[in-house]
Enzyme design. Sequence first.
Site, PDB file in Angstrom:
ATOM      1  N   ASP A  21       0.826  -1.205   0.000  1.00  7.20           N
ATOM      2  CA  ASP A  21       0.000   0.000   0.000  1.00  7.20           C
ATOM      3  C   ASP A  21       0.861   1.257   0.000  1.00  7.20           C
ATOM      4  O   ASP A  21       1.974   1.264   0.532  1.00  7.20           O
ATOM      5  CB  ASP A  21      -0.932  -0.016   1.233  1.00  7.20           C
ATOM      6  CG  ASP A  21      -2.113   0.922   1.068  1.00  7.20           C
ATOM      7  OD1 ASP A  21      -2.406   1.335  -0.078  1.00  7.20           O
ATOM      8  OD2 ASP A  21      -2.741   1.260   2.089  1.00  7.20           O
ATOM      9  N   HIS A  38       2.467   3.061  -9.006  1.00  6.47           N
ATOM     10  CA  HIS A  38       2.300   1.619  -9.263  1.00  6.47           C
ATOM     11  C   HIS A  38       3.510   1.071 -10.036  1.00  6.47           C
ATOM     12  O   HIS A  38       4.027   0.005  -9.715  1.00  6.47           O
ATOM     13  CB  HIS A  38       1.017   1.353 -10.054  1.00  6.47           C
ATOM     14  CG  HIS A  38      -0.235   1.772  -9.341  1.00  6.47           C
ATOM     15  ND1 HIS A  38      -0.442   1.529  -7.998  1.00  6.47           N
ATOM     16  CD2 HIS A  38      -1.360   2.420  -9.775  1.00  6.47           C
ATOM     17  CE1 HIS A  38      -1.633   2.006  -7.648  1.00  6.47           C
ATOM     18  NE2 HIS A  38      -2.192   2.553  -8.707  1.00  6.47           N
ATOM     19  N   LEU A 132      10.529 -21.225  -3.716  1.00  8.50           N
ATOM     20  CA  LEU A 132       9.623 -20.255  -3.107  1.00  8.50           C
ATOM     21  C   LEU A 132       8.360 -20.169  -3.951  1.00  8.50           C
ATOM     22  O   LEU A 132       8.450 -20.101  -5.175  1.00  8.50           O
ATOM     23  CB  LEU A 132      10.311 -18.873  -3.060  1.00  8.50           C
ATOM     24  CG  LEU A 132       9.437 -17.652  -2.765  1.00  8.50           C
ATOM     25  CD1 LEU A 132       8.924 -17.688  -1.326  1.00  8.50           C
ATOM     26  CD2 LEU A 132      10.219 -16.355  -2.969  1.00  8.50           C
TER      27      LEU A 132
END
Length: 246
Positions: A21, A38, A132
């Site tokens: 955020d 972004h 991962l």
Amino acid sequence: MDLKDQINLENIPRHVAIIMDGNGRWARQRGKDRNFGHEHGVEAVRETVKAAADLGVEYLTFFAFSTENWERPKVEVDSLMELLVRAIRNETPELNENGVRLQAIGDLEALPKKCRQELKEAMAMTAHNSKLTVMVALSYSSRWEILEATKKIAGKISSGELKPEEIDSLVLENHMETAGIPDPDLLIRTSGELRISNFLLWQIAYAELYFPKVLWPDFRKKHFYEAIIEFQKRERRFGRIPQPQF
Ligand code: IPE
Ligand code: IPE
Ligand code: MG
């Protein structure tokens, strides 16, 4: 001492979930539009994936787009979808080289076709990797997920495949988007907002919560290490009493 050296490699969270955020605020501070923020968030994702893989985290989940984010102006939503396609295309080869498996959770049918296609290819390309697992939550919200699971279970009840008394936590979990994935041990939300915003509500029942002030585009390995160090200071009791008992 180096931050990384302060980390106890015997106590690494298996699953770290991140609410990325602050992109809009980061851009505004620079007099740019929200999409500029972004765009710069991609570098933060790259760094976080590397740091997590290096420490031996097994699952890393990024909240990239919520079901509620569809309510943002069309120009922002369109740019985010395009950015997503570009980021997946550009990053997947390196993810693959580093043994990362990419997965997605959320209402993927709601995404533009191009996005779905790009995601599908990236998931197929990395499906065999096991170092991962990176999960991207897209058009995701926890209430949507719980409702979907409820509908699937109700369908099995009405067809006789499942009996009501057979419903337990595991049955519900197996019908969620995160089926088979361990619950997050640590949830990080950047930008200083102290809320969950409809993310993994069921799964974070016992996660440790961490809210650094850093805005997502500025998030770097250092911030990830700080989160892990903070996690390692917490005593996870799961409702029991502290050790040693007295
Ligand atoms: C997070 O940054 C990214 C998405 C929700 C897609 P924001 O866009 O929410 O940035 P702020 O919170 O407005 O600063
Ligand atoms: C949560 O951030 C969703 C994502 C990070 C993808 P928002 O910025 O959308 O959440 P609110 O509106 O501040 O709760
Ligand atoms: Mg926000």
